[in-house]
Design an enzyme around this catalytic site. Structure first.
Site, short mmCIF file in Angstrom:
data_model
loop_
_atom_site.label_atom_id
_atom_site.label_comp_id
_atom_site.label_asym_id
_atom_site.label_seq_id
_atom_site.Cartn_x
_atom_site.Cartn_y
_atom_site.Cartn_z
CG HIS A 19 -1.67 -6.47 -35.53
ND1 HIS A 19 -0.82 -7.13 -34.69
CD2 HIS A 19 -0.87 -5.85 -36.43
CE1 HIS A 19 0.43 -6.93 -35.07
NE2 HIS A 19 0.43 -6.15 -36.10
CE LYS A 43 19.13 -12.81 -33.91
NZ LYS A 43 20.23 -11.91 -34.12
CB SER A 128 4.32 -7.83 -32.93
OG SER A 128 3.01 -7.73 -33.38
P1 ADP Z 1 5.39 -6.24 -40.38
O1 ADP Z 1 6.35 -7.27 -39.91
O2 ADP Z 1 5.04 -6.28 -41.84
O3 ADP Z 1 5.64 -4.84 -39.87
P2 ADP Z 1 3.32 -6.37 -38.40
O4 ADP Z 1 2.50 -7.56 -38.08
O5 ADP Z 1 4.20 -5.86 -37.33
O6 ADP Z 1 4.07 -6.75 -39.71
O7 ADP Z 1 2.41 -5.19 -38.90
C1 ADP Z 1 1.52 -5.32 -39.96
C2 ADP Z 1 0.74 -4.02 -40.10
O8 ADP Z 1 0.07 -3.78 -38.88
C3 ADP Z 1 1.59 -2.78 -40.41
O9 ADP Z 1 0.89 -1.97 -41.35
C4 ADP Z 1 1.67 -2.08 -39.08
O10 ADP Z 1 1.77 -0.68 -39.23
C5 ADP Z 1 0.32 -2.45 -38.48
N1 ADP Z 1 0.35 -2.38 -37.02
C6 ADP Z 1 1.24 -2.95 -36.19
N2 ADP Z 1 0.97 -2.63 -34.90
C7 ADP Z 1 -0.13 -1.81 -34.94
C8 ADP Z 1 -0.89 -1.10 -33.95
N3 ADP Z 1 -0.55 -1.14 -32.65
N4 ADP Z 1 -1.93 -0.36 -34.34
C9 ADP Z 1 -2.25 -0.29 -35.65
N5 ADP Z 1 -1.58 -0.90 -36.64
C10 ADP Z 1 -0.53 -1.66 -36.30
#
Ligand code: ADP
Length: 158
Positions: A19, A43, A128
């Protein structure tokens, strides 16, 4: 000229190096980047949206970054913030299919474009949800998240 505002919505539970890379790259494309954390509590969640917001502010310092929590639809939050586009990212084919349909829904609902950045190869396996699972089993997540997240995970989970 009007301000160019992007909005990056997600759960960020917790924020990872993946992120952070997208946020840092996204910041170069805008005058302001809104990081919008959904209040929906699932959850397997570890941190509340408010806690995530504080952690993210500790991880990334930029005058151009505004961190908000929101209820409801991201497109409505985008309108409230005056965002010109949604920022998302793609790690793999699974993300591609999901993001493609999300972008189409969001465009249909609000006429707002989505800009997708490709995840950096060194971070594209990080999620995550796996970080949460590893942390709950007392595994080492140092390669995936900043130290402050590790410390906070430990105090939440112990
Ligand atoms: P959501 O619950 O909407 O999937 P996330 O916080 O998991 O929310 O992800 C938000 C955005 O961050 C999404 O577009 C996802 O593809 C991107 N993302 C998540 N992990 C990574 C990563 N390791 N590298 C790049 N982008 C990521």
């Amino acid at each position: 000229m009007s301000k160019r505002i992007g909005i990056f919505g997600g759960s960020f539970d917790p924020i990872t190096f993946g992120h952070i890379d997208i946020i840092e790259r996204g910041l170069k494309l805008v005058d302001e980047l809104v990081l919008a954390i959904g209040n929906q509590h699932h959850k397997s969640a570890i941190f509340t949206a408010k806690e995530r917001a504080v952690l993210i502010a500790d991880c990334i310092k930029s005058d151009k970054l505004k961190i908000v929590t929101f209820d409801g639809l991201l497109v409505d939050e985008a309108k409230r913030c005056g965002a010109n586009f949604l920022l998302r990212s793609l790690r793999n084919n699974q993300d591609f299919e999901y993001e493609k349909s999300m972008a189409a829904f969001n465009f249909d609902m609000a006429g707002i474009e989505t800009i997708n950045l490709f995840a950096a190869p060194q971070y594209s396996h990080i999620s995550s949800s796996l970080v949460r699972q590893i942390a709950k089993l007392d595994g080492d997540v140092a390669k995936f998240v900043p130290q402050i997240i590790i410390t906070s995970l430990k105090s939440k989970l112990n």
